[in-house]
Design a protein around this motif. Structure first.
Motif, PDB file in Angstrom:
ATOM      1  N   UNK A  65       0.195   8.920  -2.898  1.00 43.44           N
ATOM      2  CA  UNK A  65       0.626   8.094  -1.765  1.00 43.44           C
ATOM      3  C   UNK A  65       0.007   7.133  -0.941  1.00 43.44           C
ATOM      4  N   UNK A  66       0.282   6.134  -0.273  1.00 43.76           N
ATOM      5  CA  UNK A  66      -0.540   5.358   0.556  1.00 43.76           C
ATOM      6  C   UNK A  66       0.110   5.029   1.677  1.00 43.76           C
ATOM      7  N   UNK A  67      -0.403   5.215   3.115  1.00 44.54           N
ATOM      8  CA  UNK A  67      -0.047   4.796   4.201  1.00 44.54           C
ATOM      9  C   UNK A  67       0.704   3.288   4.258  1.00 44.54           C
ATOM     10  N   UNK A  68       1.689   3.093   4.921  1.00 43.89           N
ATOM     11  CA  UNK A  68       2.175   1.723   5.009  1.00 43.89           C
ATOM     12  C   UNK A  68       1.995   1.455   6.529  1.00 43.89           C
ATOM     13  N   UNK A  69       1.128   0.483   6.619  1.00 45.65           N
ATOM     14  CA  UNK A  69       0.657   0.050   8.090  1.00 45.65           C
ATOM     15  C   UNK A  69       1.859  -0.715   8.745  1.00 45.65           C
ATOM     16  N   UNK A  70       2.870  -1.376   7.947  1.00 47.48           N
ATOM     17  CA  UNK A  70       3.881  -2.063   8.703  1.00 47.48           C
ATOM     18  C   UNK A  70       5.146  -1.150   9.141  1.00 47.48           C
ATOM     19  N   UNK A  71       4.946   0.055   9.018  1.00 44.32           N
ATOM     20  CA  UNK A  71       6.225   1.016   9.378  1.00 44.32           C
ATOM     21  C   UNK A  71       6.349   1.196  10.819  1.00 44.32           C
ATOM     22  N   UNK A  72       5.484   0.949  11.758  1.00 45.03           N
ATOM     23  CA  UNK A  72       5.811   1.149  13.026  1.00 45.03           C
ATOM     24  C   UNK A  72       6.708  -0.126  13.638  1.00 45.03           C
TER      25      UNK A  72
END
Length: 271
Positions: free
Chosen positions: A262-269
């Protein structure tokens, strides 16, 4: 209208978008920083070979050309923060180190991507030694993962928060940089623990673990977030705290695909 600060990443391209320059630029955008990039290499996973890395370095002159264009376009008062990620060869390391020395950035955030795990002492060891010799002394903030913390601190094992803290202190004393040593899911317990150390402060940063498996791009995102917050005027400790919150949100909202990670989603914040 006010203009955003400009932040540079010197990093490799990772084709699936989960790490490297792609993750850095998405982090900068999410944190209201104008991102620019000098590419050092092209990395693509090979799905026909257990998703191993295929690595192609960018020619040193091409890296020099990119950095010349960037630093000429944006003067020091506009671009004062650089984040350094994957470099990959001694020639690239020497090229980047020279450019960073010439510019004298106010903040140099190093994600010290080490590649030698002990079984490949040739080119990999030469690359890691070059990074420690030429780039680490230029860093003002270092964000090593568990393996890199072991290597940079010289410790044989890091299994507890106390050992992680000691390792971070050793790296700070050797480099002079602020250190955010990442324990993440590597340490036992229900919390993902990182340790921040500078000349005045030692602080343990904690967040609930989100699963027990590392998420691709978390390290790149954390270092890029530190750089972005520094560019906005945060202190190193403030940047570490805020970056921890940012990357935790990205891990919680991580993206799955047909790749085995899996990869980080930078728009989650922003969700």
């Amino acid at each position: 209208m006010s203009t955003p600060p400009v932040t540079l990443t010197i990093a490799g391209s990772e084709a699936t978008g989960g790490a490297g320059a792609q993750a850095d630029l998405k982090t900068f955008q999410a944190l209201d920083v104008f991102g620019v990039v000098a590419l050092t290499c092209i990395v693509s996973f090979d799905p026909k070979a257990d998703w191993g890395h295929r690595f192609v370095p960018v020619e040193p002159q091409v890296i020099t050309d990119q950095l010349e264009a960037i630093t000429t376009a944006y003067p020091a008062e506009q671009l004062d923060v650089v984040k350094i990620g994957m470099l990959g060869t001694p020639a690239t390391i020497e090229t980047v180190a020279q450019a960073v020395r010439e510019r004298a950035f106010g903040h140099v955030v190093l994600d010290p991507v080490l590649i030698c795990k002990g079984q490949e002492p040739g080119a990999a060891l030469d690359t890691d030694n070059a990074l420690k010799e030429h780039v680490l002394p230029l860093a003002t903030f270092v964000t090593p993962n568990h393996f890199e913390t072991l290597s940079l601190s010289g410790m044989d094992s890091i299994d507890t928060v106390e050992e992680l803290t000691e390792a971070a202190r050793r790296i700070h004393e050797a480099s002079g940089a602020a250190v955010l040593a990442k324990g993440g899911v590597r340490l036992e317990g229900d919390e993902a623990v990182d340790v921040y150390v500078d000349a005045e402060t030692t602080e343990v940063l904690r967040a609930p673990k989100v699963g027990q498996v590392p998420v691709a791009g978390a390290g790149c995102t954390l270092a890029a977030a530190v750089a972005a917050f520094l560019a906005q005027g945060a202190s190193p400790l403030e940047a570490a705290r805020a970056a921890k919150i940012f990357v935790t949100a990205g891990i919680e909202r991580r993206l799955s695909s047909d790749a085995p990670f899996d990869v980080v989603w930078q728009g989650a914040a922003d969700q």
